[in-house]
Design a protein around this motif. Sequence first.
Motif, PDB file in Angstrom:
ATOM      1  N   THR A  51       0.810  -1.227   0.000  1.00  0.00           N
ATOM      2  CA  THR A  51       0.000   0.000   0.000  1.00  0.00           C
ATOM      3  C   THR A  51       0.839   1.272   0.000  1.00  0.00           C
ATOM      4  OG1 THR A  51      -0.229   0.073   2.419  1.00  0.00           O
ATOM      5  CG2 THR A  51      -1.867  -1.200   1.210  1.00  0.00           C
ATOM      6  N   GLY A  52       1.937   1.244  -0.741  1.00  0.00           N
ATOM      7  CA  GLY A  52       2.768   2.430  -0.877  1.00  0.00           C
ATOM      8  C   GLY A  52       3.909   2.522   0.099  1.00  0.00           C
ATOM      9  N   GLY A  53       3.953   1.652   1.111  1.00  0.00           N
ATOM     10  CA  GLY A  53       4.978   1.736   2.145  1.00  0.00           C
ATOM     11  C   GLY A  53       5.899   0.527   2.160  1.00  0.00           C
ATOM     12  N   GLU A 104       5.855  -7.460   7.979  1.00  0.00           N
ATOM     13  CA  GLU A 104       4.787  -6.940   7.129  1.00  0.00           C
ATOM     14  C   GLU A 104       5.010  -7.400   5.698  1.00  0.00           C
ATOM     15  OE1 GLU A 104       4.967  -2.680   7.326  1.00  0.00           O
ATOM     16  OE2 GLU A 104       6.895  -2.567   6.299  1.00  0.00           O
ATOM     17  N   ALA A 105       3.992  -7.193   4.870  1.00  0.00           N
ATOM     18  CA  ALA A 105       4.122  -7.426   3.433  1.00  0.00           C
ATOM     19  C   ALA A 105       4.279  -6.057   2.785  1.00  0.00           C
ATOM     20  CB  ALA A 105       2.890  -8.139   2.885  1.00  0.00           C
ATOM     21  N   ALA A 159       1.195  -3.310   4.747  1.00  0.00           N
ATOM     22  CA  ALA A 159       2.143  -2.532   5.540  1.00  0.00           C
ATOM     23  C   ALA A 159       1.384  -1.473   6.330  1.00  0.00           C
ATOM     24  CB  ALA A 159       3.182  -1.872   4.632  1.00  0.00           C
ATOM     25  N   PHE A 160       1.878  -1.203   7.545  1.00  0.00           N
ATOM     26  CA  PHE A 160       1.358  -0.136   8.393  1.00  0.00           C
ATOM     27  C   PHE A 160       2.536   0.645   8.959  1.00  0.00           C
ATOM     28  CE2 PHE A 160      -2.583  -2.774   8.988  1.00  0.00           C
ATOM     29  CZ  PHE A 160      -3.492  -1.822   8.542  1.00  0.00           C
ATOM     30  N   PRO A 161       2.320   1.898   9.394  1.00  0.00           N
ATOM     31  CA  PRO A 161       3.463   2.724   9.778  1.00  0.00           C
ATOM     32  C   PRO A 161       3.996   2.568  11.196  1.00  0.00           C
ATOM     33  CG  PRO A 161       1.459   4.051   9.740  1.00  0.00           C
ATOM     34  CD  PRO A 161       1.100   2.699   9.209  1.00  0.00           C
ATOM     35  N   GLN A 181       0.540   8.087   5.406  1.00  0.00           N
ATOM     36  CA  GLN A 181       1.531   8.178   6.486  1.00  0.00           C
ATOM     37  C   GLN A 181       2.447   6.982   6.279  1.00  0.00           C
ATOM     38  OE1 GLN A 181       0.107   8.501  10.589  1.00  0.00           O
ATOM     39  NE2 GLN A 181       1.916   7.391  11.293  1.00  0.00           N
ATOM     40  N   ASN A 182       3.493   7.162   5.492  1.00  0.00           N
ATOM     41  CA  ASN A 182       4.290   6.070   4.911  1.00  0.00           C
ATOM     42  C   ASN A 182       3.429   5.243   3.944  1.00  0.00           C
ATOM     43  OD1 ASN A 182       6.275   6.986   6.632  1.00  0.00           O
ATOM     44  ND2 ASN A 182       6.690   5.008   7.574  1.00  0.00           N
TER      45      ASN A 182
END
Length: 366
Positions: free
Chosen positions: A23-25, A104-105, A133-135, A280-281
């Motif tokens: 998701t961009g991060g 994370e993926a 992914a999460f920040p 946010q990331n």
Amino acid sequence: MVRYHLSKTDVEDLVVGAAILGTGGGGDPYIGKLMVIQELERGRRIEIVSIDEADGDAFIVPVAAMGTPVVLMEKIPSGKEALYSLRLLEGYFNRRVDFISPIEAGGVNSTIPLVVGAERGLPVIDADGMGRAFPELQMVTFHIYGIKATPMAISDERGNAAILDTVDNYWAERIARAITVKYGGSAWIAIYPTFGKLYRDAAIKGSISLAIEVGKALREAKLAGRNPVDALLDVTHGFELFKGKIIDVQRFNIGGFARGEAVIEGLDEYKGSRLMIRFQNENLVAIKDNEVVASVPDLITVLDSESGKPITTERLRYGLRVLVISMPCNEKWRTSKGLETVGPRYFGYDIDYVPIEVRVKRVVKP
């Protein structure tokens, strides 16, 4: 398949698939790919094992990069940094790790565990703690199952390092984030030390295999002359949200995160509309003509409209022609504890979470 060794083709597919799921991060996937291929060219093998291989006493540790993804484009890692953190944590426990795990993926964080596994000759479990992914450090399924992030090891490329033991996972995030900022915006961590059964209950299974499957679907569709985005949506059960040209990107490095937004002007059937993505990331919320069309914890990914390849948040720029898609998150995130941890309100958006498949039906309803 219970155990298998990664080939170069697997790695190529995995980094594309992980960047889509990320998701961009998660950091630049190209950097991670080069690091893994280098290990294979040195003759090392990277063994992937099913989560069921981890018995009740198995000692499992996720390894990852932490910080602002754009920093990794300037501070290229050698591949040894996360290994150093792992060794520190092993020294703390006075026990050798049995399995490496991704946290994370996404981007480089799907490949760092492979590099560490190759260097140490350790198998990597086909699972992770997010399925995307999460920040923040507490934003993992391990947290919602009551597993502590600490003791954790955190180091930088200079050899600075620390072992943290915090009262809870939110304090682990705060303290580790402050250290990461002092390190120059990036750090390397070994975190959430876990044993077999609890890991099996908490982790999201099959994330490495899924990333490979996603990348493979994209690659094979192109080779066969099929629409790669259709193939991607089929394998991820995703939905197209928007197509257009990026006309503005605002990006700020605040508190150890890359925060900002991208504005996309509609093309083709979306002409006359605009989509804003706030991140946010990772991409958090997609807003079309002032209406929320997707939000965390569901996945929002920006793709190059021609190739279907993912574009991470640090590479968003004016003029890119893009396609935006959304994919359902893992069911663990749709629980009350999951939404408390990663729902839109945690990130400051005063909206209710609505599953993407429900939002899309509402949009197309006559």
